[in-house]
Design an enzyme around this catalytic site. Structure first.
Site, PDB file in Angstrom:
ATOM      1  N   GLN A  26      -1.648   2.185   9.991  1.00  0.00           N
ATOM      2  CA  GLN A  26      -0.367   2.350   9.287  1.00  0.00           C
ATOM      3  C   GLN A  26       0.650   3.096  10.141  1.00  0.00           C
ATOM      4  O   GLN A  26       1.857   2.862  10.030  1.00  0.00           O
ATOM      5  CB  GLN A  26      -0.563   3.119   7.968  1.00  0.00           C
ATOM      6  CG  GLN A  26      -1.302   2.356   6.882  1.00  0.00           C
ATOM      7  CD  GLN A  26      -2.786   2.663   6.892  1.00  0.00           C
ATOM      8  OE1 GLN A  26      -3.359   2.951   7.944  1.00  0.00           O
ATOM      9  NE2 GLN A  26      -3.416   2.596   5.744  1.00  0.00           N
ATOM     10  N   ARG A  69       0.866  -1.180   0.000  1.00  0.00           N
ATOM     11  CA  ARG A  69       0.000   0.000   0.000  1.00  0.00           C
ATOM     12  C   ARG A  69       0.904   1.231   0.000  1.00  0.00           C
ATOM     13  O   ARG A  69       2.109   1.117   0.104  1.00  0.00           O
ATOM     14  CB  ARG A  69      -1.019  -0.004   1.151  1.00  0.00           C
ATOM     15  CG  ARG A  69      -0.660  -0.681   2.450  1.00  0.00           C
ATOM     16  CD  ARG A  69       0.445  -0.004   3.197  1.00  0.00           C
ATOM     17  NE  ARG A  69       0.224   1.427   3.349  1.00  0.00           N
ATOM     18  CZ  ARG A  69       1.176   2.283   3.623  1.00  0.00           C
ATOM     19  NH1 ARG A  69       2.439   1.868   3.790  1.00  0.00           N
ATOM     20  NH2 ARG A  69       0.933   3.568   3.750  1.00  0.00           N
ATOM     21  N   GLY A  70       0.268   2.402  -0.108  1.00  0.00           N
ATOM     22  CA  GLY A  70       1.047   3.638  -0.251  1.00  0.00           C
ATOM     23  C   GLY A  70       1.137   3.958  -1.735  1.00  0.00           C
ATOM     24  O   GLY A  70       1.447   3.073  -2.549  1.00  0.00           O
ATOM     25  N   ALA A  71       0.857   5.217  -2.083  1.00  0.00           N
ATOM     26  CA  ALA A  71       0.677   5.586  -3.496  1.00  0.00           C
ATOM     27  C   ALA A  71       1.862   5.195  -4.397  1.00  0.00           C
ATOM     28  O   ALA A  71       1.678   4.488  -5.393  1.00  0.00           O
ATOM     29  CB  ALA A  71       0.363   7.079  -3.592  1.00  0.00           C
ATOM     30  N   ARG A 116      -7.483  -0.103  -6.743  1.00  0.00           N
ATOM     31  CA  ARG A 116      -7.715   0.976  -5.771  1.00  0.00           C
ATOM     32  C   ARG A 116      -7.889   2.285  -6.559  1.00  0.00           C
ATOM     33  O   ARG A 116      -7.093   2.569  -7.450  1.00  0.00           O
ATOM     34  CB  ARG A 116      -6.552   1.085  -4.766  1.00  0.00           C
ATOM     35  CG  ARG A 116      -6.399  -0.184  -3.910  1.00  0.00           C
ATOM     36  CD  ARG A 116      -5.477   0.043  -2.726  1.00  0.00           C
ATOM     37  NE  ARG A 116      -6.115   0.864  -1.714  1.00  0.00           N
ATOM     38  CZ  ARG A 116      -5.455   1.409  -0.684  1.00  0.00           C
ATOM     39  NH1 ARG A 116      -4.145   1.221  -0.563  1.00  0.00           N
ATOM     40  NH2 ARG A 116      -6.086   2.141   0.221  1.00  0.00           N
ATOM     41  N   ASN A 138      -5.284  12.422   0.962  1.00  0.00           N
ATOM     42  CA  ASN A 138      -4.370  11.560   1.729  1.00  0.00           C
ATOM     43  C   ASN A 138      -5.217  10.759   2.718  1.00  0.00           C
ATOM     44  O   ASN A 138      -6.444  10.931   2.809  1.00  0.00           O
ATOM     45  CB  ASN A 138      -3.298  12.396   2.433  1.00  0.00           C
ATOM     46  CG  ASN A 138      -2.174  11.527   2.986  1.00  0.00           C
ATOM     47  OD1 ASN A 138      -1.662  10.650   2.291  1.00  0.00           O
ATOM     48  ND2 ASN A 138      -1.787  11.733   4.223  1.00  0.00           N
ATOM     49  N   LYS A 139      -4.564   9.898   3.453  1.00  0.00           N
ATOM     50  CA  LYS A 139      -5.243   8.987   4.383  1.00  0.00           C
ATOM     51  C   LYS A 139      -6.281   9.705   5.242  1.00  0.00           C
ATOM     52  O   LYS A 139      -6.038  10.806   5.730  1.00  0.00           O
ATOM     53  CB  LYS A 139      -4.177   8.321   5.258  1.00  0.00           C
ATOM     54  CG  LYS A 139      -4.661   7.348   6.300  1.00  0.00           C
ATOM     55  CD  LYS A 139      -5.592   6.272   5.773  1.00  0.00           C
ATOM     56  CE  LYS A 139      -5.007   5.510   4.605  1.00  0.00           C
ATOM     57  NZ  LYS A 139      -6.033   4.676   3.900  1.00  0.00           N
ATOM     58  N   ASP A 158      -1.932  10.947  -1.863  1.00  0.00           N
ATOM     59  CA  ASP A 158      -2.352   9.941  -2.848  1.00  0.00           C
ATOM     60  C   ASP A 158      -2.707  10.564  -4.183  1.00  0.00           C
ATOM     61  O   ASP A 158      -2.627   9.926  -5.221  1.00  0.00           O
ATOM     62  CB  ASP A 158      -3.536   9.134  -2.315  1.00  0.00           C
ATOM     63  CG  ASP A 158      -3.049   8.198  -1.225  1.00  0.00           C
ATOM     64  OD1 ASP A 158      -2.913   8.651  -0.075  1.00  0.00           O
ATOM     65  OD2 ASP A 158      -2.741   7.040  -1.552  1.00  0.00           O
TER      66      ASP A 158
HETATM   67  O1  MRU Z   1      -4.436   3.164   2.269  1.00  0.00           O
HETATM   68  P1  MRU Z   1      -2.965   3.390   2.136  1.00  0.00           P
HETATM   69  O2  MRU Z   1      -2.161   2.819   3.244  1.00  0.00           O
HETATM   70  O3  MRU Z   1      -2.467   2.959   0.776  1.00  0.00           O
HETATM   71  O4  MRU Z   1      -2.817   4.963   2.203  1.00  0.00           O
HETATM   72  C1  MRU Z   1      -1.532   5.522   2.131  1.00  0.00           C
HETATM   73  C2  MRU Z   1      -1.484   6.979   2.340  1.00  0.00           C
HETATM   74  O5  MRU Z   1      -2.488   7.630   2.522  1.00  0.00           O
HETATM   75  C3  MRU Z   1      -0.137   7.631   2.226  1.00  0.00           C
HETATM   76  O6  MRU Z   1      -0.055   8.739   3.066  1.00  0.00           O
HETATM   77  C4  MRU Z   1       0.082   8.072   0.778  1.00  0.00           C
HETATM   78  O7  MRU Z   1      -0.154   7.003  -0.111  1.00  0.00           O
HETATM   79  C5  MRU Z   1       1.443   8.602   0.550  1.00  0.00           C
HETATM   80  S1  MRU Z   1       2.639   7.337   0.614  1.00  0.00           S
HETATM   81  C6  MRU Z   1       4.157   7.941   0.246  1.00  0.00           C
END
Ligand code: MRU
Length: 337
Positions: A187, A45-47, A80, A238-239, A228
């Site tokens: 996370q 996970r993470g963009a 996603r 973002n999250k 994201d």
């Molecule tokens: O649902 P996730 O864990 O994929 O969400 C991740 C985030 O919101 C991060 O802050 C974002 O992707 C930036 S990662 C460098």
């Protein structure tokens, strides 16, 4: 440092982020459908990391020859919806594939694998550049607050927001980190704390609701988060929970920085209102590690991201420099290079 994702002869290998920090186990995806499932189920996970995974998924699909190219890309794109890096990476692979039309299949496969590996390596270099630009913004001798995990685990390595923190530490700044726990997937508590402690960076986990209390205390020098997707006007997806932190930061005069690569910019959208927000399973909210915690019968909402309006964003750090308001102009300049 731990490897988030690597290409091997056996398939695409990822550290299983659902099981950290209790267990450090790796998942090997042997075809593109397994890569898609790993993205959907948050093994990775993470963009930026899901962008790399999607690129490797495309290369793996073509290598195995299990499906038509469009079917491979569409399956990966459906995993996603919010992080634009996923679509950016698939698009990059699609353009390369088109440019190779008519070439021998062996050459096409080799070039796609090479490209996916290049995207991974570029991502690490991009994060290090972001760190160099962002480190001067971090006040010395104070605490940095971050939300979710925008670290090595959310990227191919080093991290975006945590890259800025790592670079500030490397520059000799005496800082520590407050990591929001980040309900419901945790996370912050599980991943951010784990990877920063491995680097010897002092980290304190707080629950999401404590952020306002500490932002008011004078202890927090700045907030740094990842993104994201960032719209042309500087609104940031973002999250979930990021928006509340940004408002509380502004209320308390604490700078709020976003660190994200240019591949996270979506200049086709004029405002964050147009960014699709992923809705995840209610089970993530009702249950914690399989244990029910919510009253049965209660309605449940689980938007995975929120939008922080640009007026709360002090600056956006990219690999090309620091963008400041008005973002309409500064982000266009960043993307132009
Ligand atoms: O649902 P996730 O864990 O994929 O969400 C991740 C985030 O919101 C991060 O802050 C974002 O992707 C930036 S990662 C460098």
């Amino acid at each position: 440092m731990v490897e988030t994702i690597v290409w091997t002869d056996a398939g695409v290998v990822m550290i299983d982020q659902r099981r950290l920090p209790a267990e450090e186990v790796y998942v090997t995806c042997r075809d593109y459908k397994e890569v898609a499932e790993a993205i959907r189920s948050m093994v990775i996970r993470g963009a930026p990391a899901i962008g790399v995974a999607a690129a490797m998924g495309v290369a793996l699909g073509v290598l195995r020859g299990d499906a038509e190219f469009d079917e491979i890309c569409d399956t990966l794109a459906r995993t996603r919806p919010t992080a634009v890096n996923l679509f950016w990476a698939i698009d990059r692979m699609r353009k390369l594939h088109e440019s190779l039309r008519g070439k021998p299949v062996e050459e096409v496969r080799a070039r796609l694998i090479e490209e996916a590996q290049r995207i991974r390596l570029e991502d690490i270099a991009i994060n290090q550049a972001m760190g160099r630009h962002g480190a001067p913004l971090v006040p010395d001798g104070k605490t940095v607050l971050t939300h979710c995990n925008a670290g090595a685990l959310a990227t191919a390595g080093y991290g975006t927001a945590l890259g800025v923190i790592r670079a500030a530490v490397a520059a000799g700044k005496k800082i520590d980190v407050f990591a929001d726990e980040t309900r419901p997937f945790l996370q912050g508590a599980r991943l951010t704390a784990w990877e920063l402690l491995q680097d010897g960076i002092p980290t304190t986990v707080i629950t999401d609701g404590m952020a306002g209390h500490f932002l008011k205390s004078g202890r927090i020098g700045c907030v740094v988060v990842g993104a994201d997707r960032i719209a042309a006007n500087g609104d940031v997806a973002n999250k979930i929970g990021t928006y509340s932190v940004a408002v509380l930061a502004k209320e308390n005069g604490v700078p709020f920085y976003v660190a994200a690569p240019v591949s996270t910019l979506d200049l086709t959208l004029d405002s964050g209102d147009k960014i699709p927000i992923e809705q995840r399973s209610p089970l993530e909210v009702t249950h914690v590690f399989g244990v029910p915690v919510a009253a049965e019968g209660a309605g449940i909402e689980n938007p995975a991201f929120d939008i922080t309006p640009n007026r709360y964003v002090t600056a956006i750090v990219t690999e090309r420099g620091v963008a400041r308001p008005p973002y309409g102009d500064s982000l266009r300049q960043m993307a132009k290079w």
